[in-house]
Design a protein around this motif. Structure first.
Motif, PDB file in Angstrom:
ATOM      1  N   ASP A  79      40.726  64.437  92.983  1.00  0.00           N
ATOM      2  CA  ASP A  79      40.711  65.106  91.686  1.00  0.00           C
ATOM      3  C   ASP A  79      41.383  66.475  91.776  1.00  0.00           C
ATOM      4  O   ASP A  79      42.231  66.828  90.954  1.00  0.00           O
ATOM      5  CB  ASP A  79      39.278  65.287  91.183  1.00  0.00           C
ATOM      6  CG  ASP A  79      38.592  63.975  90.857  1.00  0.00           C
ATOM      7  OD1 ASP A  79      39.063  62.919  91.305  1.00  0.00           O
ATOM      8  OD2 ASP A  79      37.578  64.004  90.143  1.00  0.00           O
ATOM      9  N   GLN A  90      45.004  67.704  90.124  1.00  0.00           N
ATOM     10  CA  GLN A  90      44.990  68.885  89.260  1.00  0.00           C
ATOM     11  C   GLN A  90      45.953  69.958  89.778  1.00  0.00           C
ATOM     12  O   GLN A  90      46.718  70.529  89.013  1.00  0.00           O
ATOM     13  CB  GLN A  90      43.574  69.453  89.172  1.00  0.00           C
ATOM     14  CG  GLN A  90      43.451  70.650  88.248  1.00  0.00           C
ATOM     15  CD  GLN A  90      42.045  71.210  88.215  1.00  0.00           C
ATOM     16  OE1 GLN A  90      41.233  70.922  89.087  1.00  0.00           O
ATOM     17  NE2 GLN A  90      41.757  72.007  87.208  1.00  0.00           N
ATOM     18  N   THR A 103      47.920  64.397  85.220  1.00  0.00           N
ATOM     19  CA  THR A 103      47.103  64.210  84.017  1.00  0.00           C
ATOM     20  C   THR A 103      45.870  63.378  84.358  1.00  0.00           C
ATOM     21  O   THR A 103      45.788  62.776  85.436  1.00  0.00           O
ATOM     22  CB  THR A 103      47.912  63.480  82.930  1.00  0.00           C
ATOM     23  OG1 THR A 103      48.212  62.151  83.402  1.00  0.00           O
ATOM     24  CG2 THR A 103      49.195  64.224  82.594  1.00  0.00           C
ATOM     25  N   GLU A 104      44.949  63.324  83.414  1.00  0.00           N
ATOM     26  CA  GLU A 104      43.756  62.492  83.588  1.00  0.00           C
ATOM     27  C   GLU A 104      44.147  61.019  83.731  1.00  0.00           C
ATOM     28  O   GLU A 104      43.564  60.286  84.517  1.00  0.00           O
ATOM     29  CB  GLU A 104      42.796  62.666  82.408  1.00  0.00           C
ATOM     30  CG  GLU A 104      41.976  63.935  82.468  1.00  0.00           C
ATOM     31  CD  GLU A 104      41.034  63.963  83.672  1.00  0.00           C
ATOM     32  OE1 GLU A 104      40.352  62.959  83.949  1.00  0.00           O
ATOM     33  OE2 GLU A 104      40.998  65.010  84.344  1.00  0.00           O
ATOM     34  N   GLU A 118      46.943  59.807  85.002  1.00  0.00           N
ATOM     35  CA  GLU A 118      47.474  59.591  86.349  1.00  0.00           C
ATOM     36  C   GLU A 118      46.349  59.506  87.371  1.00  0.00           C
ATOM     37  O   GLU A 118      46.377  58.672  88.281  1.00  0.00           O
ATOM     38  CB  GLU A 118      48.444  60.717  86.726  1.00  0.00           C
ATOM     39  CG  GLU A 118      49.749  60.652  85.945  1.00  0.00           C
ATOM     40  CD  GLU A 118      50.612  61.881  86.122  1.00  0.00           C
ATOM     41  OE1 GLU A 118      51.813  61.692  86.366  1.00  0.00           O
ATOM     42  OE2 GLU A 118      50.092  63.015  86.028  1.00  0.00           O
ATOM     43  N   LEU A 119      45.342  60.334  87.218  1.00  0.00           N
ATOM     44  CA  LEU A 119      44.193  60.297  88.116  1.00  0.00           C
ATOM     45  C   LEU A 119      43.458  58.964  87.989  1.00  0.00           C
ATOM     46  O   LEU A 119      43.103  58.346  88.993  1.00  0.00           O
ATOM     47  CB  LEU A 119      43.240  61.463  87.821  1.00  0.00           C
ATOM     48  CG  LEU A 119      41.994  61.553  88.675  1.00  0.00           C
ATOM     49  CD1 LEU A 119      42.350  61.737  90.144  1.00  0.00           C
ATOM     50  CD2 LEU A 119      41.108  62.702  88.202  1.00  0.00           C
ATOM     51  N   LYS A 120      43.270  58.491  86.765  1.00  0.00           N
ATOM     52  CA  LYS A 120      42.603  57.200  86.552  1.00  0.00           C
ATOM     53  C   LYS A 120      43.408  56.053  87.161  1.00  0.00           C
ATOM     54  O   LYS A 120      42.849  55.127  87.741  1.00  0.00           O
ATOM     55  CB  LYS A 120      42.378  56.954  85.060  1.00  0.00           C
ATOM     56  CG  LYS A 120      41.264  57.793  84.470  1.00  0.00           C
ATOM     57  CD  LYS A 120      41.093  57.505  82.991  1.00  0.00           C
ATOM     58  CE  LYS A 120      40.031  58.415  82.401  1.00  0.00           C
ATOM     59  NZ  LYS A 120      39.886  58.210  80.954  1.00  0.00           N
ATOM     60  N   LYS A 143      42.905  56.154  90.970  1.00  0.00           N
ATOM     61  CA  LYS A 143      41.556  55.702  91.341  1.00  0.00           C
ATOM     62  C   LYS A 143      41.404  54.201  91.126  1.00  0.00           C
ATOM     63  O   LYS A 143      40.829  53.510  91.971  1.00  0.00           O
ATOM     64  CB  LYS A 143      40.496  56.464  90.536  1.00  0.00           C
ATOM     65  CG  LYS A 143      40.325  57.901  90.996  1.00  0.00           C
ATOM     66  CD  LYS A 143      39.245  58.603  90.205  1.00  0.00           C
ATOM     67  CE  LYS A 143      39.003  60.000  90.721  1.00  0.00           C
ATOM     68  NZ  LYS A 143      37.949  60.694  89.964  1.00  0.00           N
TER      69      LYS A 143
END
Length: 165
Positions: A79, A83, A88-89, A91-93, A96
């Motif tokens: 995370d 950041q 972006t959120e 891309e993080l999702k 994961k």
């Protein structure tokens, strides 16, 4: 507990090492370790630093006996990494979710992209070389320049003819 007692406690009870192995790890003689472990034996800053670096011991614990013996290992936060790199959120999702996939499925996904992005040997043989591409570019620039020059000279001679009439 004195610093001398902490060194001995660390070596014997925590690391389960004899003086010879402890000394070898620190790059010193066994008699040096024996001297350090004696009451009021000399413990130099260099020795403290070597013990801390070699065994990940907290310097505060070794010097003063405060806190935990060992340094906490640095952890990686995906995370935080995303950041820090402007992710972006979404891309993080995506990252994961990818790593939550079964390893066999991940391998299949990687193979798919390797095949989609990688060129086969035949494709590489048929691709023009860098030198060929440069030559084509030079020809197109030179051909365009000669056409432009001819147009410019025609325009100039047309203008001169018009002025002379």
């Amino acid at each position: 507990m004195t610093i001398n007692e902490r060194v001995q406690h660390l070596r014997k009870n925590v690391l389960s090492l004899n003086q010879r192995k402890f000394a070898s790890d620190l790059g010193m003689a066994q008699t040096g370790v024996s001297s350090i472990e004696r009451p009021n034996g000399p413990v130099t800053d260099r020795t403290i630093k070597m013990i801390c670096l070699t065994y990940s011991v907290r310097e505060e614990w070794l010097r003063d006996g405060t806190g935990e013996i060992f340094q906490e290992e640095e952890t990686f936060s995906l995370d935080q990494f995303v950041q820090e790199h402007g992710g972006t959120e979404l891309e993080l999702k995506i990252l994961k979710t990818y790593f939550e996939l079964d390893p066999a499925i991940r391998r299949a996904v990687l193979d798919h992209f390797r095949n989609a992005f990688g060129k086969t040997a035949d494709q590489q043989k048929n691709s023009p070389s860098t030198e060929q591409l440069e030559e084509e570019y030079k020809k197109s620039v030179l051909d365009g320049a000669s056409t432009t020059a001819a147009t410019a000279s025609n325009t100039t001679s047309d203008t001169v003819d018009a002025v002379n009439e």
